[in-house]
Structures are given as structure tokens and as C-alpha cells.
Design a protein around this motif. Structure first.
Motif, short mmCIF file in Angstrom:
data_model
loop_
_atom_site.label_atom_id
_atom_site.label_comp_id
_atom_site.label_asym_id
_atom_site.label_seq_id
_atom_site.Cartn_x
_atom_site.Cartn_y
_atom_site.Cartn_z
N LEU A 1 0.85 -1.19 0.00
CA LEU A 1 0.00 0.00 0.00
C LEU A 1 0.89 1.24 0.00
O LEU A 1 1.77 1.39 0.84
CB LEU A 1 -0.91 0.01 1.22
N ASN B 1 1.07 5.75 -0.85
CA ASN B 1 0.38 7.02 -1.07
C ASN B 1 0.92 7.61 -2.36
O ASN B 1 2.07 8.04 -2.43
CB ASN B 1 0.61 7.99 0.09
N LYS C 1 -3.15 9.40 -3.12
CA LYS C 1 -4.16 8.36 -3.28
C LYS C 1 -3.64 7.03 -2.77
O LYS C 1 -2.48 6.69 -2.99
CB LYS C 1 -4.54 8.22 -4.76
N LYS C 2 -4.49 6.28 -2.10
CA LYS C 2 -4.13 4.95 -1.62
C LYS C 2 -4.16 3.97 -2.78
O LYS C 2 -5.20 3.78 -3.41
CB LYS C 2 -5.09 4.49 -0.53
N TYR D 1 -2.73 0.00 -4.14
CA TYR D 1 -2.08 -1.27 -3.86
C TYR D 1 -1.21 -1.64 -5.07
O TYR D 1 -1.72 -1.84 -6.17
CB TYR D 1 -3.11 -2.36 -3.59
#
Length: 368
Positions: free
Chosen positions: A67, A69, A75-76, A78
Motif C-alpha cells: 500500500l 500514497n 491516493k491509496k 495497492y
């Protein structure tokens, strides 16, 4: 529509695989798996050549994620962590041969993740048309696809790939990559989309949206159109025409089993935010407020440090590049120039680069 065959032998050629390994290793030389692969490169080349030739190559079934940023807006996201030898090197080997064939069909101003067409090309083009054609850019509309990479249907991407590639063995490799989309997110296995982190994913995204690009430009629906990955911006002198086009694009996106992030609107152009800049009439460009604020905070943090790292230098200089191309000279002189010695930062990076040039030189011989 031109299609291509007899590509598999070029992909599994040992020289191509060697080039792919070296290209995939750029920027990752500190990782143990990468160092090991480079130190036994001939062994790795032979192993990948045999597995691809015999049809025994398979990607990982499930991929771990990290995860992060991402970007100015943090924005998060993956990010998938692919296996270097088993996946990344093979992805590069395939795209060394196939990407140029797809790139020939890409729209000129689809600027995301295409070699030689980054945000700079989009910025230059928008600044040019806004300065040169004020009457043809009276109205503007922006569209953004909701969670694009997670909602892409692999079968739809494969359908578009088949319009360019006819080699069945190469299509099989693409099918294997597209099906390898299981990810571990928050402790559970999630399947779907095209994983962010694969070298192939942004290329697949452009291939999928290529049909929309050509529909807009070949039918001359609007005067000017730019796409940066899943962000679309349209300009026209006619409000009704641009509204009809937005409806057509929305229907095509729905046909791809995706949706827009928000309800689109057509505005009379005064200013618009795109790719981290705010574009105004006459081609005037300024940094977005968030980008400007983040750059000021970064300068303050770096200035307060007792020891500035190479990473800090690179981050500061990357923001300086944005200030350089925007109309922000006064702000630069007031908030940046008194607190940062740009020449000193460049000198530190240059000295660091000299130390690793000998290592990288051998890799770049194959990566270029």
C-alpha cells in the motif's frame, strides 16, 4: 487493419531475453534477486529461453501487494510486487518485440506510459492550442474513469490485442499474463482488473482505450482531444457537439463494463486542472494549489535537516522542473530560490552518479 505474425521466435531469442533482463534491472540493482540474476545472467537466459520455448512458463498465481500514497493527492494504491526473473524479465522480453507494434496504432496525444509521450507532451500541446486557437477552445469537458485498473476486464483487453497480434503462441503468453491478476489485499485474495505494478499493465490500458481515441479523432467529433491514461480532456467551439461526444464516450466506457468517476459537465473554458497544472486562456500555465503547497512544505522539511540525502535532492529537483515549465517565476523567487541552492543539489547528484556509472554502463548497452 494490419496484424503481425511470427513473433514468438523473436521473443524467445536469447539476445532479446538478455536485453530484457538488463532493462528490467535498471533502477533495481540494490535488490538481492536482481544482483543474483545479473551475476548469473547466462544461466537465467537459458532457463527462461527453455521454459518459454517448451510452453512451461507460468506467472505467479497470487501476488503480494504494497500500500502506497501515490502522487500529490496521496491516493491509496495497492502496488503488486512481481517476481523479477519469472515475471518482470518475461514481460520485458515480450514487450521489447510487441510494444512497438502497438505504439504505431496509438493516438498521437495518448500521453500516459508511452515512450516519449509523458506529461510534458500533453502540457506542451495544451499550452500551444490554448494560445493559438482561442475560438476553437471555447468549451471544455473532463472525464475520468472510476478505479480504472481495478475494473478493466482482461477479456476485453485480449480482444483488442488480437486485432494486432496473430501469433497463437504469443497470444497464449498474453492470456497467461492477463489471467495472473490475483492479488492479496488486506489479507484476502482479490481477482480482477490488471495489477498496478506489472510492466505490461499501462500498455494494456492504452491498448484497451485505443478504440475510443480513434473513434474521437477519425470522426472529427471535437477540435482537440488529449488523454493521459484514464483522464480525458476535450475542447470544442460547439457546446452541443462536445456534449454529444461525452455521451458517446460514456456509452463506450459502459460497454467496457466500467463507469465514470463523476457526472461529466461541459464548461465555458476559463481554466482547467490537468496533469498537475492549471491551464488558463492564452496558454498561461500555473501549478495546481496542491502541487505548489506540497513543494513549499518539502523545501521546509529538507531545509530543516542536518544532512540532506540524495533522495531529498532528487525530490526537490523534480519539483523545480515543474516550476521551470510553469508561469511561476515570481513565486519561485519568493518561496524557493532563497532557501535552495539548485547548483549544489545538482552537483551532489552528479557526484553520486559518477560512482555508479561504471556499473550501469554494462547494463545500458542492452537496455537501450
Amino acid at each position: 487493419m494490419k496484424t503481425y505474425n511470427h513473433l514468438f521466435e523473436k521473443i524467445i531469442d536469447k539476445e532479446n531475453i538478455r536485453k530484457a533482463i538488463c532493462r528490467a534491472a535498471l533502477g533495481k540493482r540494490k535488490k538481492a534477486t536482481v544482483r543474483k540474476a545479473l551475476s548469473h545472467i547466462e544461466e537465467v537466459v537459458n532457463k527462461l529461453h527453455e521454459s518459454l520455448k517448451n510452453g512451461t512458463w507460468r506467472p505467479l498465481e497470487v501476488h503480494p501487494t504494497t500500500l502506497i500514497n501515490d502522487g500529490v493527492e496521496l491516493k491509496k494504491r495497492y502496488i503488486v510486487c512481481p517476481n523479477f526473473i519469472r515475471e518482470q524479465c518475461v514481460h520485458h522480453a515480450i514487450m521489447n518485440i510487441c510494444e512497438p507494434l502497438f505504439r504505431k496504432k496509438f493516438y498521437q496525444y495518448s500521453c500516459g506510459s508511452v515512450k516519449g509521450r509523458g506529461g510534458d507532451q500533453a502540457r506542451k500541446y495544451l499550452a500551444k492550442i490554448l494560445a493559438k486557437y482561442p475560438n476553437k477552445t471555447r468549451y471544455v469537458a473532463k472525464l475520468d474513469i472510476r478505479k480504472f485498473f481495478h475494473n478493466v476486464k482482461p477479456s476485453y483487453v485480449f480482444r483488442e490485442i488480437r486485432k494486432t497480434i496473430r501469433d497463437k503462441r504469443v497470444l497464449r503468453l498474453f492470456a497467461l499474463i492477463l489471467r495472473a491478476n490475483k492479488q492479496i489485499i488486506d489479507g484476502r485474495i482479490v481477482k480482477g482488473g490488471i495489477p498496478i505494478g506489472f510492466y505490461t499493465s499501462p500498455i494494456f490500458a492504452n491498448i484497451l482505450l485505443m478504440a475510443i481515441d480513434h473513434y474521437i479523432k477519425e470522426n472529427k467529433k471535437v477540435e482537440f482531444y488529449v488523454r493521459y491514461m484514464d483522464d480525458i480532456i476535450l475542447f470544442s467551439s460547439n457546446k452541443r457537439k462536445i456534449k454529444r461526444l461525452c455521451l458517446d464516450i460514456e456509452h463506450k466506457i459502459i460497454d467496457l463494463k466500467m463507469s465514470l468517476k463523476q457526472i461529466w459537465q461541459v464548461h465555458r473554458f476559463d481554466s482547467v486542472n490537468f496533469i498537475g497544472y492549471q491551464f488558463k486562456r492564452g496558454g498561461w500555465i500555473k501549478l495546481r494549489d496542491r502541487v505548489f503547497l506540497k513543494s513549499i512544505r518539502l523545501i521546509r522539511r529538507v531545509r530543516a535537516k542536518l544532512k540532506i540525502t540524495i533522495y531529498d535532492c532528487l525530490r526537490v529537483l523534480s519539483y523545480m522542473g515543474r516550476f521551470k515549465v510553469a508561469n511561476t517565476y515570481t513565486a519561485f523567487k519568493q518561496y524557493i530560490s532563497p532557501y535552495v541552492n539548485i547548483k549544489e543539489l545538482r552537483k551532489r547528484i552528479s557526484n553520486k552518479q559518477i560512482k555508479v556509472n561504471q556499473y550501469i554502463k554494462g547494463i545500458k548497452e542492452y537496455a537501450i
